[in-house]
Design an enzyme around this catalytic site. Sequence first.
Site, PDB file in Angstrom:
ATOM      1  N   HIS A  80       0.732  -1.158  -0.073  1.00 27.67           N
ATOM      2  CA  HIS A  80       0.007   0.108   0.034  1.00 27.67           C
ATOM      3  C   HIS A  80       0.769   1.260   0.060  1.00 27.67           C
ATOM      4  CE1 HIS A  80       0.286   0.801   4.348  1.00 27.67           C
ATOM      5  NE2 HIS A  80       0.504  -0.488   4.642  1.00 27.67           N
ATOM      6  N   ASP A  82       0.037   4.450   1.178  1.00 23.22           N
ATOM      7  CA  ASP A  82       0.135   5.376   2.366  1.00 23.22           C
ATOM      8  C   ASP A  82       0.923   4.934   3.454  1.00 23.22           C
ATOM      9  OD1 ASP A  82      -1.909   3.248   2.434  1.00 23.22           O
ATOM     10  OD2 ASP A  82      -2.878   4.490   4.023  1.00 23.22           O
ATOM     11  N   ASP A 119       6.307   0.796   7.449  1.00 23.84           N
ATOM     12  CA  ASP A 119       4.839   0.077   7.221  1.00 23.84           C
ATOM     13  C   ASP A 119       4.231   0.803   6.191  1.00 23.84           C
ATOM     14  OD1 ASP A 119       2.313  -0.936   7.369  1.00 23.84           O
ATOM     15  OD2 ASP A 119       2.168  -0.202   9.350  1.00 23.84           O
ATOM     16  N   GLU A 149      -4.588   2.407   2.916  1.00 30.04           N
ATOM     17  CA  GLU A 149      -4.972   1.316   3.471  1.00 30.04           C
ATOM     18  C   GLU A 149      -5.270   1.755   4.866  1.00 30.04           C
ATOM     19  OE1 GLU A 149      -3.521  -2.209   6.014  1.00 30.04           O
ATOM     20  OE2 GLU A 149      -2.902  -0.276   5.744  1.00 30.04           O
ATOM     21  N   GLU A 150      -4.173   2.564   5.444  1.00 26.71           N
ATOM     22  CA  GLU A 150      -3.969   2.657   6.818  1.00 26.71           C
ATOM     23  C   GLU A 150      -5.470   3.490   7.319  1.00 26.71           C
ATOM     24  OE1 GLU A 150      -2.041   1.447   8.582  1.00 26.71           O
ATOM     25  OE2 GLU A 150      -0.144   1.275   7.892  1.00 26.71           O
ATOM     26  N   ASP A 173       2.976  -6.622   3.518  1.00 30.58           N
ATOM     27  CA  ASP A 173       2.778  -5.740   4.605  1.00 30.58           C
ATOM     28  C   ASP A 173       2.970  -6.372   6.088  1.00 30.58           C
ATOM     29  OD1 ASP A 173       1.918  -3.282   5.803  1.00 30.58           O
ATOM     30  OD2 ASP A 173      -0.104  -3.845   5.439  1.00 30.58           O
ATOM     31  N   HIS A 461       3.123   2.604  13.386  1.00 34.13           N
ATOM     32  CA  HIS A 461       2.140   3.565  14.127  1.00 34.13           C
ATOM     33  C   HIS A 461       2.426   4.480  15.015  1.00 34.13           C
ATOM     34  CE1 HIS A 461      -1.128   0.806  11.782  1.00 34.13           C
ATOM     35  NE2 HIS A 461      -0.192   0.991  11.269  1.00 34.13           N
TER      36      HIS A 461
END
Length: 490
Positions: A80, A82, A119, A149-150, A173, A461
Amino acid sequence: MSEFHSEISNLSPAPLWQFFDKICSIPHPSKHEEALAQYIIDWAKAQGLDVRRDPTGNVFIKKPATPGMENKKGVVLQAHIDMVPQKNEDTDHDFTKDPIQPYIDGEWVTAKGTTLGADNGIGMASCLAVLASKEIKHGPIEVLLTIDEEAGMTGAFGLEAGWLEGEILLNTDSEQEGEVYMGCAGGIDGQMTFDIKREVLPADYVTRQLILKGLKGGHSGCDIHTGRGNANKLVARFLAGHAQELDLRLIEFRGGSLRNAIPREAFVTVAVPAANEAKLAELFSYYTDLLTQELGKVETNIVSFNEAIETQQQALSLTDQQRFIAALNACPNGVIRMSDEIEGVVETSLNVGVITTEANQINVLCLVRSLIDSGRQQVESMLTSVAELAGASIEFSGAYPGWKPDADSEIMAIFRDMYEGIYGHKPNIMVIHAGLECGLFKEPYPNMDMVSFGPTIKFPHSPDEKVKIDTVALFWDQMVALLEAIPEKA
């Protein structure tokens, strides 16, 4: 790759790290991926590759098989575009404009005061490096780069049948080298809304801002079992324990920033009678010490502040304050149940992720994850009951399915054998308590055979995010070997 952004471009394998270096230089938080997507499209066209975009904004790139490999099964490499935008409170950074500043810290690469975006930037860089390579042997290759995605898996939700031709999908991922994933949790967002009324404070009240910060935070799936504190829940506990004895009045509650990140910080504006100001300071200081004793093995940097603040806002009515604090304190959070099927894996969890206060309402945004639909539905029911008891409303949205493990997966067997052939031992075959896009891909492509693997990434994150350098090389070696080991079409 003629221009480099940072020292990481000198790491090995060079093509992968140089692409990741470029990715870091182009802002790409969720909902703001267009500049990076356009860079990738322009680069692919310059390489003479076939590039398309679907109506959702996902990017598709095709590369023909190397000579002699044309009859191999088609492979889709997937990542992904983003990244999660998280920064420390004292870091001046605009994720929509400023580049990420990666640097080498011993055995790791991390970033200055922000999430790194390993990530899924490392996975995306690996896909591009495969496209760029003239040496790797492979059958027909497609690269699928999804958007958003996030923040909601918009790209995966929007993927339509007919865009992909490959029979095998390699998702990049995952975040632990030595583990390969064949299943993942599904999830759903829940928003609890408290309508509030406000009233004028008595003349003898003073206003203070209580701040709890320094918590580790992290991924609300992968890190939910680690015992890390949730700043929203911890502050709610203090308020539930001491609001009445202090005659405390709540003005604003603000905590967390993403529903899929464990909240690291919470900020609460309160008012107390001037006569109780010293008592508030004493109790909040004692509570911080208590948290350090309770959580100190995990949370090593808990800090709190009790600061004077001026505000024009009125306080919540006492009734609304009491029902909000009680509901937040009672709301479940963290691991709800461990899996009976897979040892050591969380089955169902809840993250009380973001709390915001507006003039007439308070919103509490949660993320429920579960490997099984019934587990997710149980937590939805729990949240609904809490909302009903507190006189709040609740809405659920953005449900996405889990990825059910396939015991007969051909690509899993190939990966296992390839890994054992290289390292002399089998990888750990796992199911991850996080939302991978694979579950959504099964809707338009039910027969796609899929696995997920990646390098070791710690604290995704959160601003502490870092990727272990040597595992990136291992991940790349596995990618190259796996592409060569893909079987021929039936």
